[in-house]
Design an enzyme around this catalytic site. Sequence first.
Site, mmCIF file in Angstrom:
data_model
loop_
_atom_site.group_PDB
_atom_site.id
_atom_site.type_symbol
_atom_site.label_atom_id
_atom_site.label_comp_id
_atom_site.label_asym_id
_atom_site.label_seq_id
_atom_site.Cartn_x
_atom_site.Cartn_y
_atom_site.Cartn_z
ATOM 1 N N HIS A 21 4.116 2.753 1.051
ATOM 2 C CA HIS A 21 5.389 2.276 1.601
ATOM 3 C C HIS A 21 6.405 3.398 1.613
ATOM 4 O O HIS A 21 6.391 4.273 0.749
ATOM 5 C CB HIS A 21 5.937 1.090 0.801
ATOM 6 C CG HIS A 21 6.006 1.332 -0.675
ATOM 7 N ND1 HIS A 21 4.891 1.247 -1.485
ATOM 8 C CD2 HIS A 21 7.034 1.679 -1.488
ATOM 9 C CE1 HIS A 21 5.249 1.519 -2.735
ATOM 10 N NE2 HIS A 21 6.534 1.794 -2.775
ATOM 11 N N HIS A 38 10.548 3.939 1.507
ATOM 12 C CA HIS A 38 11.846 3.330 1.215
ATOM 13 C C HIS A 38 12.859 3.864 2.231
ATOM 14 O O HIS A 38 12.900 5.078 2.483
ATOM 15 C CB HIS A 38 12.349 3.764 -0.163
ATOM 16 C CG HIS A 38 11.476 3.350 -1.305
ATOM 17 N ND1 HIS A 38 11.771 2.277 -2.111
ATOM 18 C CD2 HIS A 38 10.325 3.874 -1.797
ATOM 19 C CE1 HIS A 38 10.842 2.164 -3.057
ATOM 20 N NE2 HIS A 38 9.944 3.121 -2.887
#
Length: 144
Positions: free
Chosen positions: A107, A109
Site C-alpha cells: 500500500h 499512504h
Amino acid sequence: MTLHDTYDSTNIFAKILRGEMPAVKVYEDDTALAFMDVFPQAEGHTLVIPKDVEARNLLEMPPEKLGPYMLAVQKVTKAVEAALKPDGLVVTQFNGAPAGQTVYHLHFHVIPRNEGVPLGRHGAGGMADMGELEKLAVKIRAAV
Ligand code: 5GP
C-alpha cells in the site's frame, strides 16, 4: 514480520478487498482500491492498494502490474490534493516491520500536510470518527 515471508491472505487489506471488512472507499478501478486510513496521521490520510496480487511489499509487486497501480496512486494523490487543498502531500510506503510496515499487503499512504500542523505518529494515532472519514471521502470521490 521479515521483509521476505509468505503472503497471508487473512491480512486486513485482503479482507477489505474481499468485502469481508468495511472501508470508507474513495476510488476503485481494475488495478487498485483506495480508502481512508482509520488511524489517520493527518486529515485526509488515504491508502491505495493493488487488487488481484499477493504482494506484501513493493519488492513483491509483479512488474507488469506496477505501472497501472502507480497511475492509480497518482490519480488518488491528485484527487486528495484537489479535494482538500493541503500545502503539501507525503506519499510513502514501508517494506518490512523494521521500516515501519504493519499491514502486509502493498500500500501507498497519501497524507496531506499543512504548514504548522505536525504529522501524527505512524501507527500510533487514535481511530477516526467514521462520519468524519465519510465527509472527507465524499470530497475526494468528487475530485477523482
Ligand atoms: P503500514 O504501517 O503497513 O505502512 O500501514 C498500514 C496502515 O493501515 C496504517 O496507517 C494503519 O493506520 C492502517 N490501518 C490498519 N488497520 C486498518 C483498517 O482496518 N482499516 C483501514 N482503513 N486502515 C487500517
